[in-house]
Motif scaffolding. Structure first.
Motif, PDB file in Angstrom:
ATOM      1  N   ALA A 439       0.821  -1.217   0.000  1.00 55.81           N
ATOM      2  CA  ALA A 439       0.000   0.000   0.000  1.00 55.81           C
ATOM      3  C   ALA A 439       0.856   1.269   0.000  1.00 55.81           C
ATOM      4  O   ALA A 439       0.451   2.302  -0.549  1.00 55.81           O
ATOM      5  CB  ALA A 439      -0.930  -0.009   1.212  1.00 55.81           C
ATOM      6  N   ALA A 440       2.041   1.203   0.609  1.00 52.06           N
ATOM      7  CA  ALA A 440       2.890   2.404   0.709  1.00 52.06           C
ATOM      8  C   ALA A 440       3.277   2.935  -0.672  1.00 52.06           C
ATOM      9  O   ALA A 440       3.534   4.119  -0.845  1.00 52.06           O
ATOM     10  CB  ALA A 440       4.139   2.089   1.525  1.00 52.06           C
ATOM     11  N   ARG A 441       3.313   2.058  -1.674  1.00 48.98           N
ATOM     12  CA  ARG A 441       3.691   2.496  -3.025  1.00 48.98           C
ATOM     13  C   ARG A 441       2.611   3.380  -3.637  1.00 48.98           C
ATOM     14  O   ARG A 441       2.902   4.222  -4.472  1.00 48.98           O
ATOM     15  CB  ARG A 441       3.927   1.308  -3.940  1.00 48.98           C
ATOM     16  CG  ARG A 441       4.693   0.219  -3.267  1.00 48.98           C
ATOM     17  CD  ARG A 441       5.856  -0.261  -4.043  1.00 48.98           C
ATOM     18  NE  ARG A 441       6.718  -0.993  -3.123  1.00 48.98           N
ATOM     19  CZ  ARG A 441       7.912  -1.390  -3.404  1.00 48.98           C
ATOM     20  NH1 ARG A 441       8.424  -1.113  -4.578  1.00 48.98           N
ATOM     21  NH2 ARG A 441       8.630  -2.051  -2.526  1.00 48.98           N
ATOM     22  N   GLU A 442       1.356   3.143  -3.252  1.00 46.27           N
ATOM     23  CA  GLU A 442       0.259   3.943  -3.809  1.00 46.27           C
ATOM     24  C   GLU A 442      -0.065   5.138  -2.930  1.00 46.27           C
ATOM     25  O   GLU A 442      -0.483   6.169  -3.415  1.00 46.27           O
ATOM     26  CB  GLU A 442      -1.032   3.110  -3.851  1.00 46.27           C
ATOM     27  CG  GLU A 442      -1.089   2.013  -4.849  1.00 46.27           C
ATOM     28  CD  GLU A 442      -2.380   1.222  -4.623  1.00 46.27           C
ATOM     29  OE1 GLU A 442      -3.464   1.728  -4.928  1.00 46.27           O
ATOM     30  OE2 GLU A 442      -2.275   0.086  -4.126  1.00 46.27           O
ATOM     31  N   LEU A 443       0.068   4.967  -1.598  1.00 50.74           N
ATOM     32  CA  LEU A 443      -0.460   5.945  -0.646  1.00 50.74           C
ATOM     33  C   LEU A 443       0.658   6.853  -0.154  1.00 50.74           C
ATOM     34  O   LEU A 443       1.049   6.835   1.012  1.00 50.74           O
ATOM     35  CB  LEU A 443      -1.159   5.220   0.508  1.00 50.74           C
ATOM     36  CG  LEU A 443      -2.254   4.228   0.075  1.00 50.74           C
ATOM     37  CD1 LEU A 443      -2.841   3.498   1.280  1.00 50.74           C
ATOM     38  CD2 LEU A 443      -3.369   4.942  -0.709  1.00 50.74           C
ATOM     39  N   ASP A 444       1.193   7.666  -1.069  1.00 45.66           N
ATOM     40  CA  ASP A 444       2.386   8.428  -0.699  1.00 45.66           C
ATOM     41  C   ASP A 444       2.071   9.638   0.177  1.00 45.66           C
ATOM     42  O   ASP A 444       2.986  10.276   0.681  1.00 45.66           O
ATOM     43  CB  ASP A 444       3.204   8.812  -1.946  1.00 45.66           C
ATOM     44  CG  ASP A 444       2.347   9.464  -3.004  1.00 45.66           C
ATOM     45  OD1 ASP A 444       1.146   9.671  -2.753  1.00 45.66           O
ATOM     46  OD2 ASP A 444       2.873   9.763  -4.091  1.00 45.66           O
ATOM     47  N   GLN A 445       0.786   9.944   0.399  1.00 43.54           N
ATOM     48  CA  GLN A 445       0.456  11.051   1.305  1.00 43.54           C
ATOM     49  C   GLN A 445       0.296  10.582   2.755  1.00 43.54           C
ATOM     50  O   GLN A 445      -0.004  11.378   3.639  1.00 43.54           O
ATOM     51  CB  GLN A 445      -0.841  11.734   0.851  1.00 43.54           C
ATOM     52  CG  GLN A 445      -0.723  12.463  -0.484  1.00 43.54           C
ATOM     53  CD  GLN A 445       0.227  13.629  -0.410  1.00 43.54           C
ATOM     54  OE1 GLN A 445       0.289  14.311   0.615  1.00 43.54           O
ATOM     55  NE2 GLN A 445       0.989  13.858  -1.461  1.00 43.54           N
ATOM     56  N   ALA A 446       0.513   9.289   2.992  1.00 42.69           N
ATOM     57  CA  ALA A 446       0.528   8.798   4.384  1.00 42.69           C
ATOM     58  C   ALA A 446       1.883   9.150   4.998  1.00 42.69           C
ATOM     59  O   ALA A 446       2.850   9.392   4.276  1.00 42.69           O
ATOM     60  CB  ALA A 446       0.323   7.292   4.388  1.00 42.69           C
ATOM     61  N   ILE A 447       1.932   9.158   6.348  1.00 42.63           N
ATOM     62  CA  ILE A 447       3.223   9.322   7.020  1.00 42.63           C
ATOM     63  C   ILE A 447       3.898   7.954   6.961  1.00 42.63           C
ATOM     64  O   ILE A 447       3.446   7.008   7.609  1.00 42.63           O
ATOM     65  CB  ILE A 447       3.034   9.711   8.507  1.00 42.63           C
ATOM     66  CG1 ILE A 447       2.219  10.997   8.628  1.00 42.63           C
ATOM     67  CG2 ILE A 447       4.364   9.815   9.230  1.00 42.63           C
ATOM     68  CD1 ILE A 447       2.954  12.229   8.225  1.00 42.63           C
TER      69      ILE A 447
END
Ligand code: G6P
Length: 506
Positions: A439-447
């Motif tokens: 998910a981190a690859r898509e959700l780059d606005q997460a911390i």
């Protein structure tokens, strides 16, 4: 794309072709009502059918995606019949029409002996392949007897698939690491059938994979597929590299295919997602406030901020690491003492296995360590609830949270991150997300955090607690756009469209 659009798109493509899904988990499970709620049932949503038996549906992205496809196209879903009342609800051959309240396709239940379930599911799938693929510092256990059961159960499912295909055209959609050998077995018997497989967990690098004594058999099995999907490109690269250096084959890096026996297996990323419509909350401000009040009362909270975590209790999820980071934050930022609580919800899973029992003990001792050190008469730092929560309750907790933390040591995708985003129509709340999730690859606005680095993690936690509302909105808005435009229905449509294209090309 929504469910109806998926059904329309795929239904048209599959008009003359039979669709067969093979997954270890069944889409509908029948259980006796007197059964206590624990283990796998923690992940299920219940609906009463009669006073003696109830049917339930796994709250899984896979079922959410494929159930509408099967409803639209008909066909058969083959799975392990694991419910206590599954035999009562099925015919003598294990067939049952589903959904039970509106039959439109067939569920074919496979009955496994306790030895088969132990060796194939607990043993090789979850005690060997699961740790092998996640590389989360749990040593894979390679047991010859488990492997034999894995081979045997794969063969039994292959026989069932071949029987189902009959003399028709078919696309067989295989799910996950329980069935690495199945594609080859199907292809050998029926070269005309299109076989497509989605591997829901990571694929490790070649060095890590080399330790598997049956690595060549697994690769050979998977290269029976016409199409093999992973969540992210990185896992596709790892897979092709493993094949290239592990067995005799030709890898075509330009087209992302591995050739063996004169035919290709295409390897592509298909990031899975959720159905965001299931996570919409109350629209009226008054209802939202009432919901928050209810959740705070349920958790015994006053005005504390909430850091929220919800996971299957699995050693890949980094739950002790999250608790250690929280303790470190309270140590280094004492002003947060009494002002924030970490709410950790977890569903017990695969409890037969020693590694899962050890994880439960490690989580409990990490909870105790923080609470014993910081607890006061009026404040509990960690609220731990290792019990079943219905998806509606989880959604309410997502909406009541100030921060949601996903700290997997390694995860194929992680759908908690997407569920939290889909739940936040108010565009508030901060997502902390391990950089080791798909998910981190898509959700780059997460911390994005490294769960192994306790100090960094603790600092990021206090930064998340202090994030200004306007910044929260900016990030959450972007995250919500991503989740709304890439649903689980887009995932299913692109995989099935690619498979059908391969089928009609032949
Ligand atoms: C992972 C696997 C799924 C599995 C789920 C729950 O996400 O990729 O295939 O369904 O865990 O695990 P369980 O063993 O309960 O099916």
């Amino acid at each position: 794309m929504n469910a109806a659009e998926l059904a329309a798109a795929v239904g048209d493509l599959l008009r003359d072709t039979r669709l067969i899904v093979v997954a270890n988990r069944e889409p509908y499970i029948h259980v006796r009502t007197s059964e206590p709620t624990r283990g796998i049932w923690n992940w299920l949503r219940g609906r009463r059918e009669s006073s003696a038996i109830e049917w339930t549906r796994p709250a899984s992205g896979l079922v959410t995606a494929l159930d509408p496809v099967m409803r639209a196209c008909g066909g058969t879903w083959i799975a392990h019949g694991s419910g206590s009342a599954d035999r009562d609800a099925a015919d003598a051959r294990g067939f049952v029409k589903v959904p039970p309240d509106q039959p439109s396709y067939t569920l074919r239940r496979m009955w496994l002996t306790p030895e088969e379930e132990q060796g194939y599911y607990y043993g090789f799938a979850n005690n060997a392949l699961w740790p092998l693929c996640h590389i989360a510092y749990a040593r894979p256990v390679f047991d010859e007897a488990d492997w034999r059961q894995y081979v045997r159960v794969n063969q039994r499912f292959a026989d069932a698939v071949i029987e189902e295909v009959g003399d028709r055209r078919a696309v067989v959609f295989v799910q996950d690491y329980h069935f690495a050998l199945l594609p080859r077995l199907i292809k050998q018997a029926r070269p005309d059938v299109t076989v497509c497989h989605f591997w829901h967990i990571p694929w490790p690098n070649r060095e890590a994979f080399r330790v598997c004594p049956w690595g060549a058999e697994i690769l050979h099995g998977l290269l029976g597929n016409d199409l093999l999907g992973f969540h992210v490109q990185y896992h596709c690269n790892n897979f092709l590299d493993t094949v290239d250096r592990g067995i005799e084959s030709r890898v075509d890096y330009e087209h992302f295919a591995a050739w063996r026996g004169g035919r290709p297996t295409f390897v592509k990323p298909f990031p899975i997602s959720i159905d965001p419509s299931l996570w919409q909350g109350p629209v009226r401000a008054g209802d939202q406030a009432a919901e928050r009040k209810h959740i705070r009362a349920l958790l015994g909270l006053k005005n504390e901020k909430i850091i929220f975590g919800v996971d299957r209790l699995d050693y890949t999820k980094g739950i002790p690491d999250r608790l250690h980071a929280f303790g470190r934050m309270l140590e280094t930022h004492p002003r947060w003492r009494g002002r924030v609580s970490l709410v950790q919800v977890g569903a017990p899973s695969r409890e037969h296995l020693a590694s899962y029992q050890a994880l439960l003990a490690a989580v409990e001792s990490a909870v105790d360590a923080v609470n014993n050190r910081f607890k006061t008469d009026t404040w509990t730092p960690v609220i731990y609830r290792p019990v079943h929560h219905r998806p509606e309750e989880i959604a309410q907790m997502y909406r009541a949270a100030d921060v949601c933390v996903v700290s997997s040591l390694h995860d194929g995708m992680n759908l908690v991150a997407k569920e939290f985003i889909a739940s936040r129509a108010d565009e508030q709340g901060v997502l902390m997300l391990s950089k080791f999730t798909g998910a981190a690859r898509e959700l780059d606005q997460a911390i994005q955090i490294n769960p192994f680095a306790v100090d960094e993690f603790a600092e990021a936690m206090q930064g998340a607690l202090e994030m200004a509302p306007a910044e929260q909105t900016r990030r959450m808005h972007a995250l919500r756009e991503r989740v709304a435009s890439h649903t689980v229905f887009d995932w299913a449509a692109s995989l099935l469209q690619a498979s059908v294209r391969l089928e009609s090309d032949r």
